[in-house]
Design a protein around this motif. Structure first.
Motif, PDB file in Angstrom:
ATOM      1  N   ASN A  77     -42.495  22.379 -22.174  1.00 27.94           N
ATOM      2  CA  ASN A  77     -43.535  21.688 -22.940  1.00 27.94           C
ATOM      3  C   ASN A  77     -43.340  20.182 -22.845  1.00 27.94           C
ATOM      4  O   ASN A  77     -42.240  19.683 -22.582  1.00 27.94           O
ATOM      5  CB  ASN A  77     -43.628  22.226 -24.374  1.00 27.94           C
ATOM      6  CG  ASN A  77     -42.460  21.813 -25.224  1.00 27.94           C
ATOM      7  OD1 ASN A  77     -41.632  21.015 -24.814  1.00 27.94           O
ATOM      8  ND2 ASN A  77     -42.406  22.360 -26.437  1.00 27.94           N
ATOM      9  N   LEU A  80     -48.160  22.830 -22.266  1.00 27.25           N
ATOM     10  CA  LEU A  80     -47.242  23.968 -22.313  1.00 27.25           C
ATOM     11  C   LEU A  80     -47.396  24.731 -21.012  1.00 27.25           C
ATOM     12  O   LEU A  80     -48.488  25.183 -20.667  1.00 27.25           O
ATOM     13  CB  LEU A  80     -47.578  24.883 -23.507  1.00 27.25           C
ATOM     14  CG  LEU A  80     -46.662  26.078 -23.699  1.00 27.25           C
ATOM     15  CD1 LEU A  80     -45.214  25.637 -23.913  1.00 27.25           C
ATOM     16  CD2 LEU A  80     -47.137  26.908 -24.883  1.00 27.25           C
ATOM     17  N   LYS A 111     -40.171  28.269 -19.900  1.00 26.91           N
ATOM     18  CA  LYS A 111     -41.195  27.608 -20.701  1.00 26.91           C
ATOM     19  C   LYS A 111     -40.933  26.111 -20.647  1.00 26.91           C
ATOM     20  O   LYS A 111     -39.796  25.662 -20.784  1.00 26.91           O
ATOM     21  CB  LYS A 111     -41.061  28.115 -22.135  1.00 26.91           C
ATOM     22  CG  LYS A 111     -42.124  27.640 -23.065  1.00 26.91           C
ATOM     23  CD  LYS A 111     -42.012  28.461 -24.348  1.00 26.91           C
ATOM     24  CE  LYS A 111     -42.397  27.640 -25.555  1.00 26.91           C
ATOM     25  NZ  LYS A 111     -42.100  28.352 -26.799  1.00 26.91           N
TER      26      LYS A 111
HETATM   27  C1  LIG Z   1     -41.677  22.131 -27.402  1.00 26.38           C
HETATM   28  O1  LIG Z   1     -40.312  22.432 -27.340  1.00 26.38           O
HETATM   29  C2  LIG Z   1     -39.593  21.979 -28.437  1.00 26.38           C
HETATM   30  C3  LIG Z   1     -38.138  22.343 -28.210  1.00 26.38           C
HETATM   31  O2  LIG Z   1     -37.836  22.529 -26.884  1.00 26.38           O
HETATM   32  C4  LIG Z   1     -40.121  22.625 -29.694  1.00 26.38           C
HETATM   33  O3  LIG Z   1     -39.457  22.085 -30.773  1.00 26.38           O
HETATM   34  C5  LIG Z   1     -41.606  22.331 -29.792  1.00 26.38           C
HETATM   35  O4  LIG Z   1     -42.141  23.019 -30.913  1.00 26.38           O
HETATM   36  C6  LIG Z   1     -42.316  22.777 -28.553  1.00 26.38           C
HETATM   37  N1  LIG Z   1     -43.721  22.441 -28.654  1.00 26.38           N
HETATM   38  C7  LIG Z   1     -44.657  23.256 -28.265  1.00 26.38           C
HETATM   39  C8  LIG Z   1     -46.046  22.758 -28.349  1.00 26.38           C
HETATM   40  O5  LIG Z   1     -44.433  24.372 -27.841  1.00 26.38           O
END
Ligand SMILES: *[C@@H]1O[C@H](CO)[C@@H](O)[C@H](O)[C@H]1NC(C)=O
Ligand SMILES: *[C@@H]1O[C@H](CO)[C@@H](O)[C@H](O)[C@H]1NC(C)=O
Ligand SMILES: *[C@@H]1O[C@H](CO)[C@@H](O)[C@H](O)[C@H]1NC(C)=O
Ligand SMILES: *[C@@H]1O[C@H](CO)[C@@H](O)[C@H](O)[C@H]1NC(C)=O
Ligand SMILES: *[C@@H]1O[C@H](CO)[C@@H](O)[C@H](O)[C@H]1NC(C)=O
Ligand SMILES: *[C@@H]1O[C@H](CO)[C@@H](O)[C@H](O)[C@H]1NC(C)=O
Ligand SMILES: *[C@@H]1O[C@H](CO)[C@@H](O)[C@H](O)[C@H]1NC(C)=O
Ligand SMILES: *[C@@H]1O[C@H](CO)[C@@H](O)[C@H](O)[C@H]1NC(C)=O
Ligand SMILES: *[C@@H]1O[C@H](CO)[C@@H](O)[C@H](O)[C@H]1NC(C)=O
Length: 763
Positions: A275, A244, A273
């Motif tokens: 990830n 992240l 952000k």
């Molecule tokens: C990463 O991003 C996706 C959508 O963009 C989201 O569904 C997911 O929960 C995120 N995961 C984290 C670890 O933040």
């Protein structure tokens, strides 16, 4: 007042017009024009410079001439003035600048007549110090600063340069003495800014000194990118990794962007952000970066992610290390280490790549089978929990067993000379050990390591059949060593014992055929050459597959008398030379017969006369006629001695009935001449001397022709290899012909008999 003025000017105008019409011819001449620069042609900045143009004009009239002056700088007009006085034209350049530097000239034109001065170059030196000013002296990173650089009082085309900490960051060209630049300083801290300029005067340029430095301090923005990685505990290969990437303390209206990357690979990007999820792999470079970019401002954070190997890359080995075609071999694939806290050994599976191979599995990672007949690449694959690892490629190169070697002789095999033997197998992997054997005894070994290298051996043999004792052996493995056949080659025996045999014999009658047989011991083919002493060229050259060859001199004549020898050589290339043989050609037989007949007639007459005398002188009955050529050697012993040492034919003059002592009436020689010394004399004489020897025994004339050799005294001396020393003996043969019909036989060459045709005895 206006109408009056108008009237006055009209009147004046008409007056001038009328006047010009009257005085059309104004005589003048421009004599000279010069340009001078004051105070000097080389001046410093701010000097008041004057260009003086002085024209010398001669005219006849009182009236002033209208002079039109033009000043040129570098070919361009910079100033014009019309004057009616004869004063010099002055062109002031107050407070001269570097830009005034140039080549000046002056021209005068009077009513279409013109004249130009010479060129003068003015050089102005010295530039003013530039002045830098900034709109701010305190900025945030990435913020813009407005900088102004002024070159006080300068003119012309000017380049301005801006520097940050002595490093040029911007350049501007303007036609004024001031330039403005927008500067952005990305690195945080105190920075010194200054400027400078250059005045361009084609083809030169003049550079000013630097301005004073202005200090700017750049403050850091509080922006912080954040990289979070899950899980945070020890990470093994195959584990899921979550990243992240975010940013904190971004100003109100952020126009930045976030990037997440691993090494050179960009994994993901976003605005505020980012990830990303992936499976942890041990081979990857474990360095991850979260980067925020906003304008010229870049902020990043780096994190290392150590990944523990679940199992190591398998090693792949073969045993034995070297294998021959179709031999058994074992391939072993093994991961040396594995994370036992996470993985049980049984979970690790090994397979071969390609899967289609003729090997069978004998246990985990152990494969057994026969080597192929060609090179093959094997790779082993270890697998557990979705992780796949390939070993390095193992290339199995099965070796080829050496084939039965062939043994052969290189070049010629000559008895007694070094002999080169080649031992060679058509196939077989290197290195091959070749061993030369002699009757199963190992003589020497040559190891052939390179392709095209060959195994040669050198031996010397002393007997021709010794060559078959040699064999060779080739070996490239420790199981078998094939043996060649026996060496089979023709051994060339060098020539020895050259002998030249003369047929029929060295004394020969005119018109007979003479054969010179050259014989040697040694291996054919042999090249024979016959020579006659005194002649450089060989009489004949013949190459024969036999070890003896005849050269025929057909129908010899007296000119063929001489000394002959022969020469021979074979592939051993040794030349051997026979002894010399002296050949004597004597008179033809029929000539002798005619002479003999004539002599017999004379003897007959003598006998008749003697008988008549005897009858008439009855009282003297004791008297007897005795004629002898060799009174001292009437005995048969002498003849015998001659016969034993010389190639002699004995001829019986059968028709002569004489007593025991009577030998011949034909000799003209003194009696002492019947020895060897006399013989050499004979050989020098052009005519052969004949001696007829009457056999001491009384002969019955009727019986003689029928006696076939029973009473022939014959001996032919064969010229021995050592005969050359006494070759002159042939010339001194004491010759006796036996009155016998049967031909003489050469006991050396029985097949060449009958060549001598002896005529019937003369009666
Ligand atoms: C990463 O991003 C996706 C959508 O963009 C989201 O569904 C997911 O929960 C995120 N995961 C984290 C670890 O933040
Ligand atoms: C002017 O300067 C040049 C070199 O710049 C020099 O060659 C010349 O002699 C100087 N002339 C005078 C009059 O000083
Ligand atoms: C040059 O001329 C100006 C007036 O044009 C004057 O003010 C200045 O003092 C003069 N400079 C010199 C060095 O004479
Ligand atoms: C004088 O100069 C002008 C141009 O400036 C030219 O056209 C003219 O021919 C010149 N006259 C002479 C006499 O050289
Ligand atoms: C085995 O692999 C090597 C490269 O690793 C290659 O040059 C060679 O041609 C391959 N041999 C065979 C038989 O495939
Ligand atoms: C060949 O000869 C070398 C040296 O004598 C020896 O070490 C090697 O074992 C031999 N090779 C074979 C296959 O006999
Ligand atoms: C030797 O070689 C010749 C031909 O070169 C052949 O005729 C002969 O049979 C061979 N001898 C042996 C023993 O092989
Ligand atoms: C000549 O060659 C024959 C065979 O061709 C051989 O028998 C004889 O011994 C040879 N003679 C000599 C003198 O070498
Ligand atoms: C040499 O002798 C051979 C046979 O005796 C004959 O054929 C050949 O012509 C002769 N050559 C010369 C140059 O006499």
């Amino acid at each position: 007042m206006g109408p009056l003025l108008l009237l006055t000017s009209t009147l004046l105008s008409s007056y001038f017009h009328a006047g010009r019409t009257v005085n059309t011819q104004k005589l003048f001449t421009i004599r000279d024009i010069t340009l001078s620069i004051e105070p000097s042609i080389n001046v410093t900045r701010n000097t008041n410079v004057t260009l003086r143009c002085k024209a010398v004009v001669s005219s006849s009239g009182q009236e002033a001439l209208s002079r039109e002056y033009t000043i040129y700088k570098d070919g361009n007009t910079v100033y014009t003035k019309t004057s009616s006085t004869s004063e010099d034209l002055l062109y002031p350049l107050s407070e001269a600048r570097v830009s005034n530097t140039g080549k000046y000239k002056c021209k005068i034109n009077i009513e279409g007549k013109n004249m130009t001065s010479g060129v003068k170059k003015l050089t102005v030196t010295g530039l003013s110090k530039p002045v830098l000013s900034l709109n701010k002296d305190m900025v945030s990173e990435g913020e813009e600063i407005k900088a102004t650089c002024t070159a006080d009082g300068e003119t012309g085309s000017i380049f301005f340069y801006f520097y940050e900490d002595s490093k040029e960051i911007q350049e501007k060209q303007v036609n004024s003495n001031q330039a403005e630049a927008k500067l952005r300083i990305t690195s945080v801290g105190i920075h010194k800014i200054h400027c400078a300029y250059t005045v361009l005067i084609t083809p030169d340029s003049f550079k000013s000194e630097k301005s004073s430095a202005v200090i700017v301090s750049v403050k850091e923005l509080p922006i912080t990118p954040v990289l979070e990685i899950f899980p945070q505990s020890k990470i093994y290969e195959g584990d899921q990794l979550d990243f992240l990437c975010t940013v904190r303390n971004v100003p109100q209206h952020p126009e930045g962007k976030l990037y997440l990357s691993q090494g050179n690979q960009l994994l993901s990007s976003g605005d505020t952000k980012v990830n990303h999820s992936m499976v942890a792999l041990a081979k990857d470079p474990g360095e991850f970066e979260c980067r925020f970019e906003m304008g010229d401002v870049t902020k990043f954070v780096l994190k290392m992610v150590p990944v523990t190997e679940l199992f190591s890359v398998p090693t792949f080995t073969m045993s034995p290390a070297e294998v021959f075609q179709k031999e058994d071999m074992t391939l072993t694939c093994k991961s040396e280490s594995f994370a036992s806290e996470r993985l049980r050994r049984e979970e690790l599976t090994y397979t071969l790549d390609p899967p289609e191979n003729l090997l069978t599995r004998k246990g985990p990672g152990v494969f057994h089978g026969k080597a192929l007949q060609y090179d093959f690449n094997y790779t082993c694959v270890a697998q557990a929990r979705g992780i796949v690892k390939h070993s390095e490629t193992l290339t199995v190169r099965p070796k080829v067993s050496v084939s039965i070697p062939k043994i052969s002789v290189v070049g010629k095999a000559v008895l007694g000379q070094p002999l080169k033997i080649l031992c060679q197998s058509d196939s077989g992997s290197l290195p091959i050990n070749y061993t030369l054997l002699r009757e199963y005894d190992e003589l020497s070994t040559t190891i052939v390591k390179q392709p095209f290298q060959q195994a040669f051996f050198t031996v010397t043999i002393t007997k021709p059949d010794e060559i078959t004792k040699y064999m060779c052996e080739a070996k490239n493995n420790h199981k078998e060593a094939p043996l060649s056949k026996r060496l089979n080659a023709t051994v060339i025996v060098p020539l020895t014992h050259p002998i030249m045999t003369v047929i029929p014999n060295p004394e020969i009658s005119e018109g007979d055929h003479l054969y010179l047989i050259c014989g040697v011991a040694g291996t054919p083919p042999v090249t024979f050459k016959w020579y006659r002493v005194g002649y450089e060229q060989p009489l004949n050259t013949t190459t024969s597959n036999k070890n003896n060859t005849a050269y025929q001199v057909p129908k010899v004549s007296k000119q063929d008398s001489g000394t002959y020898y022969c020469e021979a050589f074979n592939h051993a290339n040794n030349v051997v030379i026979s002894d010399e043989v002296n050949i004597q050609v004597r008179l033809a037989f029929w000539k002798k017969v005619v002479i003999g007949a004539f002599c017999l007639l004379a003897v007959s007459v003598l006998v008749v006369v003697s008988v008549l005398c005897f009858i008439s002188k009855r009282g003297k009955r004791e008297a007897a006629a005795e004629l002898s050529v060799k009174p001292s050697s009437p005995k048969s012993d002498d003849s015998l001695t001659v016969n034993l040492t010389h190639d002699t034919e004995v001829y019986k003059a059968a028709t002569v009935r004489v007593n025991r002592a009577a030998v011949s009436v034909w000799s003209e020689r003194p009696p002492e001449a019947a020895n060897d010394e006399e013989s050499s004399m004979v050989s020098k004489e052009p005519d052969v001397e004949y001696t007829e020897v009457v056999h001491p025994r009384p002969v019955d004339p009727a019986r003689v022709p029928l006696r076939k050799g029973t009473d022939t005294v014959y001996s032919e001396l064969q010229n021995s290899p050592h005969g050359a020393a006494d070759h002159h003996d042939y010339g001194s043969v004491e010759y006796a012909e036996l009155n016998s019909e049967h031909p003489e036989t050469n006991h050396y060459r029985p097949e060449v008999n009958g060549h001598q045709e002896l005529p019937a005895p003369v009666d």
